[in-house]
Design a protein around this motif. Structure first.
Motif, short mmCIF file in Angstrom:
data_model
loop_
_atom_site.label_atom_id
_atom_site.label_comp_id
_atom_site.label_asym_id
_atom_site.label_seq_id
_atom_site.Cartn_x
_atom_site.Cartn_y
_atom_site.Cartn_z
N HIS A 1 0.85 -1.18 0.00
CA HIS A 1 0.00 0.00 0.00
C HIS A 1 0.90 1.25 0.00
O HIS A 1 1.95 1.25 0.63
CB HIS A 1 -0.87 -0.02 1.27
N LEU B 1 0.76 3.93 1.60
CA LEU B 1 1.09 4.42 2.94
C LEU B 1 2.19 3.56 3.57
O LEU B 1 3.02 4.07 4.33
CB LEU B 1 -0.16 4.39 3.84
N THR B 2 2.19 2.28 3.25
CA THR B 2 3.24 1.41 3.77
C THR B 2 4.58 1.78 3.14
O THR B 2 5.61 1.82 3.82
CB THR B 2 2.90 -0.06 3.45
N MET C 1 -9.79 11.72 7.36
CA MET C 1 -10.38 10.43 7.68
C MET C 1 -10.33 10.31 9.20
O MET C 1 -9.44 10.87 9.84
CB MET C 1 -9.57 9.29 7.07
N PRO C 2 -11.25 9.55 9.78
CA PRO C 2 -11.18 9.37 11.24
C PRO C 2 -9.98 8.53 11.66
O PRO C 2 -9.65 8.49 12.83
CB PRO C 2 -12.51 8.67 11.57
N VAL C 3 -9.38 7.83 10.72
CA VAL C 3 -8.18 7.05 11.01
C VAL C 3 -7.08 7.58 10.10
O VAL C 3 -7.29 7.74 8.90
CB VAL C 3 -8.41 5.55 10.73
N HIS D 1 -2.37 8.20 9.95
CA HIS D 1 -1.11 7.58 10.34
C HIS D 1 -0.07 8.60 10.75
O HIS D 1 0.05 9.65 10.14
CB HIS D 1 -0.57 6.75 9.17
N LEU E 1 -7.17 6.15 -0.66
CA LEU E 1 -6.25 5.28 0.08
C LEU E 1 -6.99 4.14 0.77
O LEU E 1 -6.40 3.12 1.12
CB LEU E 1 -5.48 6.08 1.14
N TRP E 2 -8.28 4.34 1.00
CA TRP E 2 -9.04 3.40 1.82
C TRP E 2 -10.03 2.57 1.01
O TRP E 2 -10.75 1.77 1.56
CB TRP E 2 -9.82 4.18 2.89
N GLU E 3 -10.10 2.78 -0.29
CA GLU E 3 -11.14 2.10 -1.08
C GLU E 3 -10.75 0.71 -1.55
O GLU E 3 -11.58 -0.04 -2.04
CB GLU E 3 -11.51 2.97 -2.29
N SER E 4 -9.46 0.36 -1.46
CA SER E 4 -8.99 -0.98 -1.87
C SER E 4 -9.32 -1.29 -3.31
O SER E 4 -9.58 -2.43 -3.65
CB SER E 4 -9.58 -2.07 -0.97
N ASP E 5 -9.34 -0.29 -4.17
CA ASP E 5 -9.59 -0.52 -5.59
C ASP E 5 -8.32 -1.10 -6.20
O ASP E 5 -7.25 -0.50 -6.11
CB ASP E 5 -9.97 0.82 -6.26
N MET E 6 -8.47 -2.28 -6.82
CA MET E 6 -7.30 -2.96 -7.39
C MET E 6 -6.55 -2.05 -8.37
O MET E 6 -5.33 -2.07 -8.46
CB MET E 6 -7.74 -4.23 -8.13
N ARG E 7 -7.32 -1.25 -9.13
CA ARG E 7 -6.69 -0.41 -10.15
C ARG E 7 -5.92 0.74 -9.53
O ARG E 7 -5.01 1.31 -10.11
CB ARG E 7 -7.76 0.14 -11.10
N LEU F 1 -4.47 0.28 -6.32
CA LEU F 1 -3.36 -0.36 -5.60
C LEU F 1 -2.25 -0.81 -6.54
O LEU F 1 -1.07 -0.73 -6.21
CB LEU F 1 -3.89 -1.55 -4.79
#
Lengths: 362, 786
Positions: free
Chosen positions: A120, A122-123, A221-223, A225, A344-350, A352
């Motif tokens: 990801h 962010l990682t 976002m409420p979460v 880093h 960043l939070w939607e996990s859309d393959m396209r 990522l």
């Protein structure tokens, strides 16, 4: 001296050789298969060929003629053999080429490779950050996301009713009898946990999730880093903080970056500062990313407040320290040109898969 | 800026001053020019007002603007001949309008511009009529110049420890320290009448802890009306709403000095006196925003002898409010203890300019001065006389002295600081410095609530001298960098799953009751104040979010999904059992190359990813166990057992779950508890000899009952070979003709070898014989011939 009683005289022999040479070369040139070449060889150099007849008749010639005709015979044979072998090689190469051609593939078709994974974004940014600090001698530690008020607030010199405490939109847990439990609002509680766990010197960085009770928008976002840094030792100074942030931010964002510390307030540091780095998009000239000011806020920092050192039982007269905390969601967004934090939070393959090639320094 | 310059006559452009203050820690967020869009508006005298021939609502006004006359169509008719009004002629710019004015035909009459309301000129929010200017305004004068509107506003972010900066004076002090331009002296003189305030009212403070100081002044005979235009403009630019001369005077004085003030209509106070007391539980009060508030005995109120008239330090009440008929005013200027104000303000959800200042800490020395300034302004703007003196209860606390050691400052800052430097810094800030016993002592004024410990003074030294003068040095770190084992583990998990072809996702840490039910988890940890009522629990598993992500992808037309997440999940413990979890999901077509046959992800892709994870972590002692309840397909899933402990599950989800998430293809998932894997995490690798002697290969196919697990057969086969079996590969699983119904064939490619020599065929045959015998006994397996 009598004329030799030969069926052919030397002139005739030479003539035959020349004729056979010309005929041979023609046949070789005309050969379009290896079989044609074999046939030509038999016809020209074979036992029944005129050439062989001349060769056989050599013995009947006078010595001088024999030498002359013999030499010519050799020349002609060599020339013909050379032509035959050349033709044979060419035809063999042709045959091989056409066999290979039959194997032709479309090299522009995509390659066959193992299914690819990716980190990801962010990682990726987190690794870049903590890896720089690891090279500088810091240890990476992590802490719990569910915290208590002591570690998140009180020990950090944020007593109940402190404005800084009420300003943070804290998410509390609903656990009967445990009203002090909350989702950490910053990574700073790990300052306390780290110091509670041991004596100085302390040099740690802490990446992790933090939580605020905020609505989801394009920017919030409420979460999110943060990376926390803490150095406590004898003789740590504010100048050390400045140098550390400068070294770190230049390693991360480029050696041309300028760094400035602006006095700022965080209850757990004093003197407190906001670290700013010259905008790495416009290099300080002013652009959309830095809202025209040429500087980007890169986190809060300062000298660890003596009250914090006292809270963990360190002697503030003997030890001093600095701490800093920086959010890196925005950094990742700027770095990769991501316009909306929700992506960043939607996990859309396209989404990522775009970060697959992103190099991670280790 | 003009206001600031009145208090500190600094000669810097707004942007320059903004930058200077920012680097000194007074964060100027923006420089705003509220009247940037105002140009060419002039003062005009109304000559005539008459009806619009084609409209009942509109009227026509003829005005003289000093160098000619103009006729205008006007929407309201509050002006009369002789009034002075702002005229925006053709070409003029008005803040409320995007483009310059032009001649415009309005219902058959050409209007040569417009007359402006206060709101259109950004003077106040008033849009009820045309702004009528004071009678002494010169006709033809430029409106902007005459009222000093060519001004800029510094938008300053106030940090919670510096409430003193919530006033023009506070910022002026910082400007003075930064520029060394001395502050202009404040004029706090008041013309007083002969009557004394104490004879007019009484003040009784019953809780001196919560209200250490209460100053009341009386202004008699005021006439309520609008405050001067320039004052209205300043209040508006400061984000406050002009109300009336009396109210504006109190707000103006607060903005200038930082002292919150409150005016009461004296006639509405019963018993001619003020009582400061704790509220009774359940006492009710209608505040100025027309909301009825219920109070508790924790709240401090200002009361008269009959009722509460204000919530101390927060907001006044309607029944004692200054109104258009007010004649006599009781002006409150008090100091309230910060925590009490903050608690009340927070409980009522009521934040005001006053509660912000008191809550963060007002200046306990300020009430008499604030009262003096506001009284003078009221008398100046609303007429009336100020009674002599004040009713003054309580007193200012003695000033604190704090010492600072220059050597300590040097040690903390990494910058040499001498006695003289310390003295210079605090004198620049206007603070008194003494040096009784060789240490430097600083007298802390009431407004600097942030200066308490020595380190606070050290920060002032660094701040005033400038952080930019500090060197950049690095600490002498005498340890190698590294990672805590948990962090190293997490990175290894990610690395393994990326190599297994999964893409990393992240999801919020919250979950719904439905998510927990899906996972078969009983109760999770509840959030007291959730972001959304739907997701009021902390997640117990990463799987529901991955299923949601798969649904989103498929809905967007992405067919092949392969995702993982590594993150914290939360279970009930003592009180919280926070664990690190890793989960993956695969569904849809596996993205092979064009040359390969297309296939869909299934159980074995998830198991393969899990195998890659275990291999990456060096965990050897693990196996699959019985299927688990939850979202899994009962016949296509398994528990994951490591070292005897159940640590997770792998499998396809139940078709009903796939359907619920609108996923058309099989969905393969796995989730393991990384925390418990961490205990088995072993990376040491020891070299073993590479076989040097050739092996003998045999392909062996066995027929056995369908129910016999291949994994067990494989294990047994290895054991049965008596140490001669090297690598074994299952290369074929087959059922159907010619294999009898209910049976299946497993094909193994087996390698036989000895470490020290080349094995003979006879020796290999011997081993095969042993295997055949053992499998026959254990599984009823028969060797297939051919």
């Amino acid at each position: 001296m009598a004329a030799p009683s030969s069926p052919i005289d030397s002139e005739q022999a030479l003539h035959t050789l020349d004729r056979e040479l010309a005929r041979g070369l023609e046949m070789v040139a005309a050969a379009s298969t290896l079989a044609d070449v074999e046939q030509a060889e038999a016809a020209i150099l074979g036992r029944r060929s005129p050439f062989s007849e001349v060769q056989r008749a050599l013995g009947d010639l006078s010595e001088e003629s024999r030498r002359r005709v013999g030499q010519r015979t050799n020349e002609v044979r060599n020339q013909l053999r050379e032509a035959l072998s050349g033709r044979r090689t060419a035809l063999e190469a042709e045959r091989e080429a056409s066999l290979l051609e039959a194997d032709r593939i479309d090299v522009t078709l995509p390659g066959r490779r193992p299914r690819s994974g990716s980190l990801h974004p962010l990682t990726i940014v987190q690794y870049e950050i903590v890896d720089i600090f690891m090279r500088m001698g810091y240890r990476v530690v992590e802490g719990p996301e569910v915290e208590d008020e002591w570690h998140n607030f009180d020990a950090l010199n944020i007593p109940p009713d402190h404005p800084a405490r009420t300003l943070m939109d804290t998410i509390y847990l609903d656990v009967p009898g445990r009203p002090e439990l909350l989702l950490r609002t910053h990574t700073s509680p790990m300052q306390i946990r780290t110091m509670e766990a041991g004596q100085p010197p302390v040099y740690v960085v802490v990446p992790g999730r933090v939580f605020r009770n905020e609505e989801v928008t394009a920017k919030n976002m409420p979460v999110f880093h943060q990376v926390e840094g803490l150095a406590v030792d004898e003789g740590i100074t504010l100048a050390d903080l400045k140098g550390t942030l400068e070294t770190f931010l230049r390693a991360l964002l480029g050696q041309d970056r300028r760094i400035r510390l602006i006095p700022s307030f965080f209850p757990f540091v004093e003197p407190g500062a906001q670290a700013e780095v010259s905008c790495f998009v416009c290099d300080g000239a002013g652009c959309k990313t830095c809202a025209g000011v040429g500087w980007l806020e890169s986190g809060g920092a300062g000298m660890v407040h003596p009250a914090v050192l006292e809270a963990v039982g360190y002697d503030p007269e003997r030890y001093t320290g600095f701490a800093f905390g920086m959010g890196y969601d925005r950094l990742a967004m700027i770095r990769f040109g991501i316009p909306d934090i929700r992506l960043l939070w939607e996990s859309d393959m396209r989404f990522l898969e775009q970060f697959e090639g992103s190099a991670v320094t280790v | 800026m003009s206001w600031l310059r009145e208090l500190c006559p600094v000669d810097l452009a707004p942007d320059e001053l903004g930058t200077l203050l920012t680097v000194k820690g007074v964060h100027v967020e923006a420089v705003i020019r509220p009247w940037e869009g105002l140009a060419g508006v002039v003062v005009a005298r109304v000559l005539e007002v008459r009806d619009h021939p084609n409209s009942d609502k509109l009227c026509l006004a003829r005005v003289d603007h000093g160098s000619g006359e103009r006729e205008l169509v006007v929407g309201v008719r509050n002006m009369k001949p002789g009034d002075l009004v702002p005229l925006a002629g053709p070409g003029a710019l008005v803040p409320a309008l995007p483009a310059p004015l032009d001649r415009r035909n309005i219902r058959g009459v050409v209007s040569e511009g417009m007359l402006c309301s206060p709101r259109e000129l950004a003077i106040s929010g008033d849009h009820g009529g045309i702004l009528v200017l004071p009678a002494d305004t010169p006709v033809g004068a430029d409106f902007k110049d005459h009222f000093g509107l060519d001004d800029a506003v510094l938008d300053i972010e106030i940090e919670p420890n510096r409430p003193d900066l919530m006033s023009v004076l506070g910022v002026a002090r910082e400007v003075a320290a930064a520029t060394r331009v001395p502050l202009a002296p404040l004029d706090l003189s008041v013309r007083e009448s002969d009557h004394r305030a104490e004879n007019a009212v009484t003040v009784e403070v019953r809780d001196l802890q919560r209200c250490p100081r209460y100053v009341a002044r009386i202004i008699q005979g005021v006439a309520i009306g609008p405050s001067p235009l320039r004052v209205q403009a300043r209040l508006t630019a400061s984000g406050m709403r002009p109300v009336s001369n009396v109210v504006d005077a109190t707000n103006y004085a607060m903005l200038e000095m930082g002292q919150p003030l409150h005016p009461f209509d004296l006639a509405l106070l019963s018993g001619d006196g003020i009582v400061v007391r704790l509220a009774e539980d359940g006492e009710r009060l209608v505040t100025l925003d027309d909301v009825e508030r219920s109070l508790t005995s924790e709240d401090l109120v200002i009361a008269d002898h009959a009722k509460a008239v204000a919530i101390a330090g927060v907001m006044g009440s309607a029944p004692a409010e200054v109104h258009p008929g007010t004649r006599d005013v009781l002006l409150e200027s008090a100091y309230f203890e910060p925590k009490g104000v903050m608690r009340t303000s927070r409980r009522l959800g009521l934040q005001t300019e006053a509660s912000l200042r008191f809550g963060r800490g007002a200046d306990p020395e300020l009430p008499p001065k604030g009262a003096a300034l506001a009284s003078r302004l009221i008398a100046e703007w609303a007429g009336g006389v100020v009674l002599a003196g004040a009713v003054d209860v309580g007193e200012a606390p003695a000033r604190r002295w704090r010492s600072v050691r220059p050597a300590r400052a040097s040690a903390v800052l990494g910058d040499a600081v001498s006695d003289g430097d310390v003295r210079e810094v605090f004198e620049q800030l206007g603070l008194r410095v003494g040096q009784p016993n060789g240490e430097v002592q600083v007298e802390i004024p009431g407004y600097r609530v942030d200066l308490d410990r020595e380190v606070d003074l050290i920060e002032e030294i660094a701040r005033v001298r400038g952080y930019d003068r500090l060197d950049s040095t690095l600490p002498g770190i005498k340890q190698p960098g590294g990672m805590a084992p948990t962090y190293a583990l997490r990175r290894t998990v990610r690395e393994a799953l990326v190599r297994a072809g999964l893409r990393e996702a992240i999801s919020l840490s919250f979950a719904s009751a439905g998510d927990l039910a899906l996972m078969g988890h009983g109760d999770g940890l509840r959030v007291a104040n959730p972001i959304s009522a739907e997701e009021a629990l902390l997640r117990t598993s990463l799987v529901p979010a991955l299923l949601g992500a798969a649904r989103r992808n498929v809905a967007r037309g992405v067919r092949g999904v392969s995702l993982f997440e590594v993150g914290h999940v939360f279970l009930h413990g003592d009180p919280v059992d926070e664990r690190e979890s890793a989960a993956g999901l695969l569904t849809g077509p596996a993205d092979g190359s064009v040359m390969d046959p297309e296939r869909a992800f299934d159980f074995f892709d998830a198991k393969g990813a899990l195998e890659a994870l275990m291999k990456g972590l060096g965990v050897r002692d693990w196996r699959t166990g019985a299927a688990l309840p939850g979202p899994y397909h009962p016949a296509r899933s398994a528990g994951v057992i490591a070292g005897g402990d159940l640590i997770g599950a792998v499998g396809e989800v139940h078709p009903r779950v796939a359907e619920r998430f609108d996923l058309p293809d099989p969905v393969a998932i796995f989730e393991v508890d990384v925390s418990s894997l961490g205990r088995r995490f072993s990376r040491p690798v020891l070299y073993r000899d590479v076989p040097r002697f050739p092996a003998v290969h045999r392909d062996l196919a066995f027929v056995m009952d369908e129910a016999v697990p291949a994994g067990t057969v494989l294990e047994t086969l290895g054991e049965a070979g008596g140490g001669r079996v090297g690598a074994v590969r299952l290369f074929d699983v087959f059922s159907g003709s010619p294999i009898p119904q209910g049976r299946k064939s497993l094909g193994f490619s087996v390698e036989f070898r000895a470490p020290d020599r080349t094995l003979t065929d006879e020796e290999a045959d011997e081993a095969v014989g042993a295997i055949v015998a053992r499998l026959a006994v254990e599984f009823g397996a028969e060797l297939r011939s051919g």
